[in-house]
Design a protein around this motif. Structure first.
Motif: not given
Length: 315
Positions: A187-208
């Motif tokens: 769970l720790s790795a999965g949440s961190a992995g999701n945050v990392l990829v989301a931060t690097l590659f996807f826009s934060k314009e919407k409620s993310d």
């Protein structure tokens, strides 16, 4: 010592190497990523909030299938006869933990790709329009698919711990705490992995919900630390052989990996940085990337510590 056979020091006790440690990490990363993403979708839906286009869920649709695929590729390459791996899929001994793990993965892996295809449905149909009918059926069954993936992800996250705990001759591995430790660290790795990829590659314009997912590190880190404490307290009360295994965290290279990698990078850095970092830092890309990478490296260190230190002490 029997002089006929010579000293056992000439033999390397480590049978499972770094490839197995990385596979265990990849399987946990994939499972944790799916648990976080699906849990987030349910959380948002129950409150009548939109879930489409969330960068965290898009990230999970990449992290989960890629990590489990890489992990399985490493596992196959580690086999003595990698081109005959399909035998594992044909012969099952249902009294074996490994057989149940293979069955879970056999269903989990295709469903993770279905999850990814539904998240990126427009892109998939652009390059493979012939999948329209299949994706339409999957969309109708989406809720059931999510429930099944969630259950299977729990199984995949915990089964690697059950697999190692079946090795009764190794005190560090032969403990009921290991599956819980592997699931919480997944769970720790999965949440961190999701945050990392989301931060690097996807826009934060919407409620993310990147910050929302980032905040679950507190309870997850607490449970992971609790599992580690229970593991070593249990060893201390399990006889001389198990007590001898406690030296894994007091001396040698794996003690350094444990304290610097597992405790330092995996637990202290994420928690302390979230507590003491200035508020102006907490929502910046640099902060999220740094903390996520620290968590991921900590979980990777944990898998290596368990695999190598676990095999180094025999009862």
């Amino acid at each position: 010592m029997n002089n006929i056979w010579g000293s056992m020091e000439q033999y390397d006790p480590v049978v499972w190497n770094w490839i197995i440690a990385v596979y265990l990490f990849m399987a946990g990363l994939s499972a944790g990523s799916m648990l976080v993403a699906i849990g987030l979708k349910w959380y948002k839906k129950n409150r009548g909030l939109p879930t489409e286009g969330l960068p965290v869920i898009k990230a999970a649709a990449i992290v989960a299938p890629v990590s489990i695929s890489l992990g399985m590729a490493l596992l196959v390459l580690d086999l003595t006869k990698p081109f005959e791996f399909y035998h594992i899929l044909l012969n099952y001994n249902l009294t074996s933990v490994m057989a149940w793990g293979v069955l879970a993965l056999l269903v989990y892996i295709p469903l993770v790709f279905v999850f990814a295809a539904l998240v990126f449905e427009k892109q998939v149909l652009k390059y493979a329009p012939w999948l329209a009918g299949i994706l339409k059926v999957c969309r109708l069954l989406e809720n059931s698919i999510h429930k099944l993936i969630f259950v299977l992800a729990i199984g995949v996250g915990a089964y690697t711990g059950f697999l190692l705990s079946a090795l009764i001759s190794y005190p560090i591995l032969n403990t009921a705490i290991l599956p819980a430790l592997f699931l919480t660290s997944a769970l720790s790795a999965g949440s961190a992995g999701n945050v990392l990829v989301a931060t690097l590659f996807f826009s934060k314009e919407k409620s993310d919900c990147i910050d929302q997912v980032h905040r679950i590190e507190y309870p997850v880190a607490f449970n992971e630390a609790l599992c580690l404490v229970l593991l070593f307290v249990g060893l201390n009360f399990s006889g001389p052989a198990a007590q001898g295994a406690l030296s894994a965290i007091t001396q040698g290279v794996w003690a350094s990996v444990f304290w610097i990698g597992v405790v330092g990078l995996g637990l202290l850095v994420p928690v302390l940085s979230s507590i003491f970092a200035p508020k102006s830092w907490r929502h910046t890309k640099g902060f999220l990337i740094t903390v996520s990478c620290s968590t991921i490296l900590g979980v990777l260190a944990l898998r290596h510590f368990v695999v190598y230190a676990g095999q180094s002490y025999i009862s």
